[in-house]
Write an enzyme that holds these catalytic residues in place. Structure first.
Site, PDB file in Angstrom:
ATOM      1  N   CYS A  16       7.724  50.318  24.802  1.00 34.54           N
ATOM      2  CA  CYS A  16       7.338  50.928  23.584  1.00 34.54           C
ATOM      3  C   CYS A  16       5.968  50.121  23.528  1.00 34.54           C
ATOM      4  O   CYS A  16       5.839  49.224  23.179  1.00 34.54           O
ATOM      5  CB  CYS A  16       8.479  51.586  23.248  1.00 34.54           C
ATOM      6  SG  CYS A  16       9.811  52.637  23.816  1.00 34.54           S
ATOM      7  N   GLY A  42       3.246  52.383  27.025  1.00 32.98           N
ATOM      8  CA  GLY A  42       4.249  53.232  26.882  1.00 32.98           C
ATOM      9  C   GLY A  42       2.877  54.895  27.466  1.00 32.98           C
ATOM     10  O   GLY A  42       2.013  54.932  26.506  1.00 32.98           O
ATOM     11  N   ASN A 116      10.869  49.351  19.417  1.00 29.60           N
ATOM     12  CA  ASN A 116      10.490  49.531  20.868  1.00 29.60           C
ATOM     13  C   ASN A 116      11.411  48.200  20.846  1.00 29.60           C
ATOM     14  O   ASN A 116      12.339  47.056  20.753  1.00 29.60           O
ATOM     15  CB  ASN A 116       8.888  48.356  20.623  1.00 29.60           C
ATOM     16  CG  ASN A 116       8.713  47.695  21.814  1.00 29.60           C
ATOM     17  OD1 ASN A 116       8.312  46.637  21.452  1.00 29.60           O
ATOM     18  ND2 ASN A 116       9.080  48.115  22.975  1.00 29.60           N
ATOM     19  N   GLY A 117      12.405  48.338  22.080  1.00 30.87           N
ATOM     20  CA  GLY A 117      13.385  47.301  22.336  1.00 30.87           C
ATOM     21  C   GLY A 117      14.397  48.709  22.627  1.00 30.87           C
ATOM     22  O   GLY A 117      14.027  49.532  23.055  1.00 30.87           O
ATOM     23  N   CYS A 250      10.735  37.570  24.490  1.00 26.99           N
ATOM     24  CA  CYS A 250      10.431  37.789  26.066  1.00 26.99           C
ATOM     25  C   CYS A 250       9.561  37.579  26.934  1.00 26.99           C
ATOM     26  O   CYS A 250       8.239  37.308  26.425  1.00 26.99           O
ATOM     27  CB  CYS A 250      10.559  39.353  26.383  1.00 26.99           C
ATOM     28  SG  CYS A 250       9.774  39.734  28.208  1.00 26.99           S
ATOM     29  N   TYR A 256       3.508  40.468  32.410  1.00 19.47           N
ATOM     30  CA  TYR A 256       3.154  41.203  32.534  1.00 19.47           C
ATOM     31  C   TYR A 256       2.609  42.166  31.582  1.00 19.47           C
ATOM     32  O   TYR A 256       1.500  42.812  31.253  1.00 19.47           O
ATOM     33  CB  TYR A 256       3.955  41.568  33.137  1.00 19.47           C
ATOM     34  CG  TYR A 256       3.405  42.907  34.181  1.00 19.47           C
ATOM     35  CD1 TYR A 256       2.411  43.311  34.865  1.00 19.47           C
ATOM     36  CD2 TYR A 256       4.060  44.207  33.576  1.00 19.47           C
ATOM     37  CE1 TYR A 256       2.274  44.448  35.373  1.00 19.47           C
ATOM     38  CE2 TYR A 256       4.084  45.067  34.172  1.00 19.47           C
ATOM     39  CZ  TYR A 256       2.961  45.293  35.155  1.00 19.47           C
ATOM     40  OH  TYR A 256       3.057  46.642  35.357  1.00 19.47           O
ATOM     41  N   CYS A 396      16.592  43.963  33.197  1.00 21.13           N
ATOM     42  CA  CYS A 396      16.231  43.302  31.543  1.00 21.13           C
ATOM     43  C   CYS A 396      17.400  44.852  30.983  1.00 21.13           C
ATOM     44  O   CYS A 396      17.355  45.934  31.313  1.00 21.13           O
ATOM     45  CB  CYS A 396      14.901  43.217  30.925  1.00 21.13           C
ATOM     46  SG  CYS A 396      14.516  43.689  29.499  1.00 21.13           S
ATOM     47  N   CYS A 446      13.926  34.327  26.120  1.00 24.32           N
ATOM     48  CA  CYS A 446      14.564  34.820  26.514  1.00 24.32           C
ATOM     49  C   CYS A 446      13.412  35.064  27.702  1.00 24.32           C
ATOM     50  O   CYS A 446      12.331  35.265  28.458  1.00 24.32           O
ATOM     51  CB  CYS A 446      14.447  36.224  26.324  1.00 24.32           C
ATOM     52  SG  CYS A 446      15.215  37.497  27.954  1.00 24.32           S
ATOM     53  N   CYS A 449      15.736  38.135  32.810  1.00 24.45           N
ATOM     54  CA  CYS A 449      15.765  38.586  34.508  1.00 24.45           C
ATOM     55  C   CYS A 449      14.885  37.481  35.333  1.00 24.45           C
ATOM     56  O   CYS A 449      14.885  37.818  37.125  1.00 24.45           O
ATOM     57  CB  CYS A 449      14.314  39.950  34.102  1.00 24.45           C
ATOM     58  SG  CYS A 449      12.888  39.592  33.505  1.00 24.45           S
TER      59      CYS A 449
HETATM   60 FE1  SF4 Z   1      12.258  40.264  28.731  1.00 24.41          FE
HETATM   61 FE2  SF4 Z   1      13.277  39.461  31.442  1.00 24.41          FE
HETATM   62 FE3  SF4 Z   1      14.492  38.673  28.604  1.00 24.41          FE
HETATM   63 FE4  SF4 Z   1      14.063  41.551  29.404  1.00 24.41          FE
HETATM   64  S1  SF4 Z   1      15.371  40.042  30.562  1.00 24.41           S
HETATM   65  S2  SF4 Z   1      13.303  40.319  27.925  1.00 24.41           S
HETATM   66  S3  SF4 Z   1      11.952  41.580  30.663  1.00 24.41           S
HETATM   67  S4  SF4 Z   1      12.483  38.162  29.807  1.00 24.41           S
END
Ligand code: SF4
Length: 474
Positions: A16, A42, A116-117, A250, A256, A396, A446, A449
């Site tokens: 978002c 979005g 957003n989140g 993230c 991407y 995610c 993070c 994934c």
């Molecule tokens: Fe980003 Fe992947 Fe972490 Fe989700 S899991 S916040 S897509 S790095």
């Protein structure tokens, strides 16, 4: 479901976008433009709330920003304060009632929220609130925050927001609007971006800086993880109301989601993407004649790959930008048009060449397989696929719409098995270490994934991780 729809689903989806303006006579018009700049985050719905004469006014709709807001709606949204939201449904069904911002009247006055989140404990909080008599209007996790604000014992709206946010866990970059102020908050881990901008005397809050460029505003700084910024009659005030936590921004925003012309978490997205491509070229070179990006997200990485390997970059795939979602049910005879609606190979560039295709990720593998076949059918003598991130092995839970783990091809297949599935002559992913080198750090990101290691546990994830047999073989 049509093939074209399936192709769209073979992606991690944007989450978002939020945008807010304080102190400009054309706040709603600027927010409308800002939402255009965030449209990539979005496309399901969009909404706008402005404040005038002590009241909040709203307009919302389904689809793209340009389709929803007409002249008469924007004229209605008077006032010098506005916040807006573009939505891709990460939690809650996609329909108008779930379009944000959500607006309520409570004992703390009128307030609207744009999020957003994704909150990992929203289901539990909602169940508890419903047991206590709360009635929810939407299926969105965001509404939980409004209920917690309304129920807070703090009479002051800022204190009530802090009280509410102390009870939720997960990812949130939030904008609130009240009759006289806008408030921006980023969760203590800073999963999703949020930046502060300036246009003359007006203040802007935005998910990405590319939306500032659109209105000739300047980027001032990022809202820090765990920071709450209140912009009102007393100016800009900054608070740190939450206990500090390790920062986990993230990394996929770089790979991407974010636009390449944005500055996210303090770094230019195009620059990071290009460095991802350079690292990929160093780690996974290929004996080939040309480098071809899979547009649009593969372009910056392909530039870097070309620089690192010395192979010439050619735009051997052309994207049709005017294809939205199509819901035709094609008969078997026209099924292969799914990918061709979006991409077409330039035969004169590809014919007889050994081609390295660059993409940012492989999700299910179905689209990669079609693109490899398309490039081969256009006359490529060899097709080598290179991916500018590590294999995506887990979903995610922090605000990005991803398929279930079982649908992620890399969660259960080796690189060579994936290569055989997509029918490439070779396949190479960038390593996680290579990603860290490209970003320039590893500590505040993070990467769940790619690693299946989740910094904020998700209740269902905890359960499934116990029974899941992970075959993370690369
Ligand atoms: Fe980003 Fe992947 Fe972490 Fe989700 S899991 S916040 S897509 S790095």
């Amino acid at each position: 479901m049509s093939l074209a729809r399936l192709q769209d689903d073979d992606r991690f989806h944007e989450e978002c976008g939020v945008f807010g303006v304080y102190g400009h006579p054309e706040a709603a018009n600027l927010t409308y433009l800002g939402l255009h700049g965030l449209q990539h985050r979005g496309q399901e719905s969009a909404g706008l709330v402005s404040s005038t004469a002590g009241r909040l006014l709203e307009e919302k709709g389904m689809g793209h920003v340009a389709r929803i807001f007409k002249k008469q709606q924007l004229r209605r949204l008077k006032g010098a304060l506005a916040v807006g939201h573009v939505r891709y449904s990460t939690a809650g069904k996609s329909n108008l009632v779930n379009a944000q911002p959500f607006r309520i009247e409570s004992s703390k006055g009128e307030i609207a929220i744009a999020h957003n989140g994704n909150l990992v404990n929203a289901t539990q909080i909602r169940a508890d609130l419903e047991k206590a008599g709360s009635i929810f209007r939407t299926s969105s996790d965001t509404e939980v925050i409004l209920h917690l604000i309304a129920r807070s014992s703090h009479a002051d709206v800022e204190a009530a927001i802090v009280d509410a946010l102390k009870q939720v866990r997960g990812a949130y970059s939030l904008l609130f609007i009240t009759p006289d102020r806008i408030i921006g908050v980023r969760d203590p881990r800073g999963f999703r971006p949020l930046s502060l901008g300036r246009l003359g005397d007006a203040h802007i809050l935005t998910s990405e800086s590319c939306a500032l460029d659109l209105i000739d505003a300047t980027l001032v700084r990022d809202i820090e993880p765990g920071e709450m910024v209140v912009i009102g009659p007393a100016g800009v005030r900054s608070y740190r109301p939450f206990p500090a936590e390790p920062v986990t921004q993230c990394i996929f925003e770089y790979v991407y989601f974010s636009r390449p012309d944005s500055v996210v978490f303090g770094r230019g997205v195009h620059d990071v993407r290009k460095r991802l491509g350079r690292e990929l070229g160093r780690e996974q070179p290929a004996a080939a004649d040309i480098v071809v990006p899979i547009p649009d997200s593969g372009v910056s990485a392909a530039l870097g790959f070309s620089e690192a390997t010395g192979l010439p970059l050619e735009f051997g795939l052309v994207r049709n930008h005017y294809v939205g979602r199509t819901f035709i049910e094609p008969r078997q005879s026209i099924r292969h048009f799914g990918v061709k609606l979006k991409l077409n190979p330039v035969r004169s560039l590809i014919q007889g060449k050994r081609v390295v295709l660059i993409d940012d990720s492989i999700v299910r593998g179905t689209t990669s397989r079609k693109i490899v076949s398309m490039v081969r059918a256009a006359g490529a003598s060899e097709v080598h696929l290179r991916i500018s991130s590590a294999p995506t092995v887990g979903p995610c839970y922090y605000g990005v719409d991803t398929p279930r783990r079982a649908e992620l091809i890399a969660s259960s297949h080796t690189v060579d098995e994936i290569r055989r599935y997509v029918r490439a002559d070779s396949l190479g992913y960038l390593s996680l270490e290579g990603m860290f080198r490209a970003v320039g750090e590893s500590r505040s990101l993070c990467t769940s994934c790619y690693t299946n290691s989740y910094p904020v546990p998700f209740p269902e994830e905890e359960k499934t991780q116990k029974v899941a047999v992970e075959r993370h073989r690369t």
